[in-house]
Scaffold this active site. Structure first.
Site, PDB file in Angstrom:
ATOM      1  CD  GLU A 129    -117.083 -78.196  -5.028  1.00 51.39           C
ATOM      2  OE1 GLU A 129    -118.144 -77.645  -4.696  1.00 51.39           O
ATOM      3  OE2 GLU A 129    -116.919 -79.434  -4.981  1.00 51.39           O
ATOM      4  CB  VAL A 132    -113.288 -83.738  -1.651  1.00 50.06           C
ATOM      5  CG1 VAL A 132    -113.672 -85.196  -1.898  1.00 50.06           C
ATOM      6  CG2 VAL A 132    -112.970 -83.519  -0.187  1.00 50.06           C
ATOM      7  CE  LYS A 205    -108.200 -86.084  -2.463  1.00 52.38           C
ATOM      8  NZ  LYS A 205    -107.552 -86.878  -3.536  1.00 52.38           N
TER       9      LYS A 205
END
Lengths: 431, 431
Positions: A129, A132, A205
């Protein structure tokens, strides 16, 4: 049910320190949620003698084996950063039967497939998690909350350093170099700012987000990347005049041509929710066939926000351990999809050029665009610069290849002094 | 691993129809994620003869037993709405061993505890992502992604109807009644708009969010509620002049006095991210000790957005079924916490009043505030209305009780003609 879940930390930099702090500060509420204490058993660092802001001296080791071969440790948390050796360490942790939580975008954007395969083979969790958007919940929302949707677009401000710089340039009318120097002085930009300013950080990302959104693996190497170093305050000024702000966007769209995935500065309409994202904040805008538009906003970096996401993953893995389940949600890249070559991607474009100030020049430029099938939305002659005129134009939506060849032709025209800027316009608004 | 997961639907109104559509439209990608097809086995409706926009005639029943006693059905999806009989049906479904997914804020805001107890006792899942914020991921982000945080504040625009109305009032300078009539004509407001306009709908949602954020059960009956019916365009105009917009907010804060939970119109600074939320969009702003500020934005209602959240829950339950796990994350209200009485809550206040236009009036009013320990941030005499002057003032942060008793005193003063408005100011900005 275990009474304690043991964590081994790889790295004790900014994020690792934040993880130690959160697990200590909120130990009680976290234990209630998990039904067990979460304890840090060992922390691997390169330099054991470095002064630390958290009291963990008795947990420090320099040997990876003290973590991955430790039978007490359930979860390995990788917060070292960088591709290598982090990727190898994670792989070895998975092979040793440890669940892995990581904040590492560099690794996930290039080696996601390999790590997921190892997690699946060993029936383990692999969560990321924090890779990004720092503290912003985005991986889980995409993988779970929007799982019923066909996602057509993910577009985001995913690099805080460049957003800080662009905000400064916009609000204070400063030029790139001035703002970079200030951001470095404040610690918002690194002494080598290449990965941020050049767009690579954002590319990693958006590769991760695209992989999840479209259910097909997108590597950082698939992303077409352009940074913000060539932006001038003149472009930012014209953008504002025309109703836009300039943002560095990570963009991923899927259509019949494949996955269009890129990072570049773009004009964003002032009424788009991304336009209001200031300073080091990040935001990720998602379009799905059922949900319509959704946006996730927050702090995209920093010790505590990033650690917030890491700890969320630790808690989730711990819940899995307590319920005797693992690999519940791993890789969701079930399909292979082609990447749309950047030449075939379509946008509107803003072009600023310096031309000779005499009759017929507008017509010649417009003709060159028309010859390459680029139609113009608006052409404005702005100020005069000595004997020249500065012309600002915005095209209609055209394939990148057509725009580039028109620009090539125009560049070689004798009446054209200089092509100063070519910037994409992301016009779509919401609602 | 099952090859198909069977769903029984309670209700086939707007949201139910959306669920049928999404499960059909995105069947393949959903099946990949779950590792099984998700099939609708039965749909219970009140009127089997009503024309439907989806072809499900062979699935329709009017008998609850056809669903809860059907051994093939794994998941009961409640999309009827309203407290009763929906709550009883959900309870019976849980007692019959069915996992439950619901979009029902009315039930979750009042009977959450009882339903969770039944789910836990029967080792089942109970999910309700769609109950707040329509398609916006917010329940899972709070329960999982921000689980490491101590949340201090949740503040949101959680009712689309009133946000549409306030946007219209703000942008077009219209008054409440005009906008309500238009919203009803467009279908954005119901013919009986009480629950939306009076704030009850928002109160249910903030009760659910507060329960999760603070880990303690907050019922809709704990929420102090005030609607938007008495707002005038004059207040909206003054707000704008002073740098604010007026939004109907659901607010939940926790401090040493307990949980402060309320719904009311409020001044929101124009640079706050919530100020930019227009039309029927919703947004929920969260403050946590680690994550800092985060915001979740999207479509808070409507067929497909709400169904997006329901389907996400179905997929999540299906993943649990496939992995042989249940009750992984149920009620997270581990503590009991006092509700802070509204009199003890603190805010800044905007007050608009009509006073006699003569010397000494300002001083008398300021004196009355001071006597109740209410200090003033600014006092502005605006326009003259016949023999009177309209005065607009903003207080500093004070307890509600002090403000109310000052207002009581001022109301009875002979030089005061009328107290026209008292509206809270939520001043805190981000960053």
């Amino acid at each position: 049910m275990k009474k304690a879940i043991q964590v081994g930390l790889l790295g004790l930099g900014t994020v690792g320190t934040g993880v130690v702090k959160i697990l200590a500060n909120n130990a009680n509420s976290i234990a209630q949620k998990v039904g067990a204490d979460i304890q840090i058993k060992k922390i691997m660092v390169r330099n054991p003698d470095k002064p630390r802001s958290v009291a963990v001296d008795d947990l420090i080791t320099t040997r990876l084996e003290d973590i991955i071969d430790n039978p007490d440790i359930d979860i390995v948390v990788e917060v070292m950063g960088g591709e290598m050796p982090a990727k190898d360490y994670m792989l070895r942790a998975l092979q040793a039967g440890k669940h892995v939580v990581t904040a590492n975008k560099d690794v996930m954007a290039r080696y996601g497939r390999e790590l997921f395969a190892a997690a699946e083979e060993n029936k383990l969790d692999l969560m990321f998690e924090a890779s990004v958007g720092g503290g912003i919940p985005i991986i889980r929302p995409l993988k779970q909350c929007l799982a019923g949707n066909k996602i057509s677009e993910v577009m985001g401000i995913v690099n805080g350093t460049t957003n800080y710089m662009l905000t400064k340039m916009t609000n204070e009318g400063l030029d790139f170099e001035e703002v970079l120097a200030e951001a470095q002085a404040k610690g918002y930009a690194e002494s080598d700012p290449t990965a941020d300013v050049g767009g690579l950080d954002a590319a990693r990302k958006i590769a991760i987000l695209a992989s999840i959104a479209f259910g097909a693996r997108v590597s950082v190497d698939d992303v077409s990347v352009e940074g913000i170093a060539s932006l001038s305050k003149a472009d930012i000024g014209y953008a504002s005049e025309l109703g836009y702000v300039i943002k560095l966007l990570g963009i991923a769209k899927e259509d019949e041509k494949g996955i269009d995935v890129r990072v570049h500065p773009a004009f964003v309409a002032k009424n788009h929710p991304l336009a209001a994202v200031q300073d080091v904040f990040n935001a990720i805008f998602v379009k799905g066939d059922a949900v319509g538009e959704a946006m996730f906003y927050g702090r995209g970096a920093g010790e505590m926000p990033t650690a917030s996401a890491v700890v969320a993953d630790i808690i989730d893995v711990a819940r899995d351990i307590q319920h005797g389940v693992s690999s519940r949600i791993l890789c969701t890249c079930f399909d292979q999809k082609p990447i749309c070559p950047v030449e075939k991607t379509e946008s509107q474009y803003y072009v600023r050029l310096l031309v000779e100030d005499k009759p017929g020049v507008f017509a010649a430029i417009a003709g060159a665009f028309a010859a390459e099938l680029v139609s113009l939305n608006s052409v404005i002659q702005k100020r005069k610069v000595n004997c020249c005129a500065e012309v600002v134009l915005i095209t209609n939506r055209v394939p990148d290849a057509n725009l580039r060849s028109a620009i090539g032709i125009i560049k070689s025209m004798s009446v054209v002094n200089q092509i100063r800027s070519v910037i994409r316009v992301e016009t779509e608004t919401i609602g």
